[in-house]
Design a protein around this motif. Structure first.
Motif, PDB file in Angstrom:
ATOM      1  N   ASP A  25     -15.827  -2.061   6.098  1.00  0.00           N
ATOM      2  CA  ASP A  25     -14.520  -2.789   5.976  1.00  0.00           C
ATOM      3  C   ASP A  25     -13.831  -2.138   5.006  1.00  0.00           C
ATOM      4  N   VAL A  26     -14.262  -1.492   4.002  1.00  0.00           N
ATOM      5  CA  VAL A  26     -13.405  -0.820   2.930  1.00  0.00           C
ATOM      6  C   VAL A  26     -12.526   0.303   3.543  1.00  0.00           C
ATOM      7  N   ILE A  27     -13.298   1.017   4.070  1.00  0.00           N
ATOM      8  CA  ILE A  27     -12.614   2.130   5.084  1.00  0.00           C
ATOM      9  C   ILE A  27     -11.473   1.695   5.901  1.00  0.00           C
ATOM     10  N   THR A  28     -11.582   0.615   6.744  1.00  0.00           N
ATOM     11  CA  THR A  28     -10.809   0.243   7.578  1.00  0.00           C
ATOM     12  C   THR A  28      -9.494  -0.197   6.724  1.00  0.00           C
ATOM     13  N   GLY A  29      -9.534  -1.186   5.627  1.00  0.00           N
ATOM     14  CA  GLY A  29      -8.550  -1.758   4.711  1.00  0.00           C
ATOM     15  C   GLY A  29      -7.987  -0.739   4.305  1.00  0.00           C
ATOM     16  N   ILE A  30      -8.509   0.411   3.570  1.00  0.00           N
ATOM     17  CA  ILE A  30      -7.788   1.524   3.052  1.00  0.00           C
ATOM     18  C   ILE A  30      -6.999   2.063   4.188  1.00  0.00           C
ATOM     19  N   PHE A  31      -7.605   2.366   5.361  1.00  0.00           N
ATOM     20  CA  PHE A  31      -6.650   3.222   6.181  1.00  0.00           C
ATOM     21  C   PHE A  31      -5.535   2.457   6.749  1.00  0.00           C
ATOM     22  N   SER A  32      -5.852   0.978   7.105  1.00  0.00           N
ATOM     23  CA  SER A  32      -4.946   0.077   7.478  1.00  0.00           C
ATOM     24  C   SER A  32      -3.740  -0.015   6.609  1.00  0.00           C
ATOM     25  N   MET A  33      -4.176  -0.211   5.404  1.00  0.00           N
ATOM     26  CA  MET A  33      -3.043  -0.132   4.243  1.00  0.00           C
ATOM     27  C   MET A  33      -2.085   1.137   4.324  1.00  0.00           C
ATOM     28  N   LEU A  34      -2.605   2.277   4.421  1.00  0.00           N
ATOM     29  CA  LEU A  34      -1.947   3.365   4.419  1.00  0.00           C
ATOM     30  C   LEU A  34      -1.345   3.573   5.591  1.00  0.00           C
ATOM     31  N   GLY A  94       3.673  -3.905   3.420  1.00  0.00           N
ATOM     32  CA  GLY A  94       4.703  -4.988   3.715  1.00  0.00           C
ATOM     33  C   GLY A  94       4.150  -5.629   5.096  1.00  0.00           C
ATOM     34  N   ASN A  95       3.083  -5.060   5.571  1.00  0.00           N
ATOM     35  CA  ASN A  95       2.046  -5.813   6.714  1.00  0.00           C
ATOM     36  C   ASN A  95       1.132  -6.041   6.211  1.00  0.00           C
ATOM     37  N   ILE A  96       0.792  -6.873   5.063  1.00  0.00           N
ATOM     38  CA  ILE A  96      -0.596  -7.105   4.662  1.00  0.00           C
ATOM     39  C   ILE A  96      -1.247  -8.134   5.281  1.00  0.00           C
ATOM     40  N   LEU A  97      -0.528  -9.122   5.944  1.00  0.00           N
ATOM     41  CA  LEU A  97      -1.319 -10.029   6.832  1.00  0.00           C
ATOM     42  C   LEU A  97      -1.996  -9.159   7.930  1.00  0.00           C
ATOM     43  N   GLN A  98      -1.158  -8.364   8.622  1.00  0.00           N
ATOM     44  CA  GLN A  98      -1.943  -7.527   9.480  1.00  0.00           C
ATOM     45  C   GLN A  98      -3.156  -6.647   9.293  1.00  0.00           C
TER      46      GLN A  98
END
Length: 70
Positions: free
Chosen positions: A26-35, A40-44
């Protein structure tokens, strides 16, 4: 305001479980997705992180069923 609520609830949920938090899917996905998607796409980003969390839970459930059957 919805964006802030999503960020806070998502961060709390992701970081409140697992022993090695920085190697947790979850953490890896969150960091990768945020980067990759940006703030601006925090909901996605939250949606992708929660989808990975659901897949992780389904995987753990299937493993537990196999253990209980043996």
């Amino acid at each position: 305001m919805l964006d802030y609520a999503v960020v806070i609830s998502n961060a709390y949920t992701v970081l409140s479980h697992g022993e090695n938090k920085f190697r947790h899917p979850d953490v890896i996905t969150g960091i990768f997705s945020m980067l990759s998607m940006g703030a601006g796409n925090i909901l996605q980003v939250a949606m992708v992180t929660w989808a990975v969390n659901v897949l992780e839970l389904l995987n753990e459930t299937s493993k537990n069923k196999l253990v209980l059957q043996n």
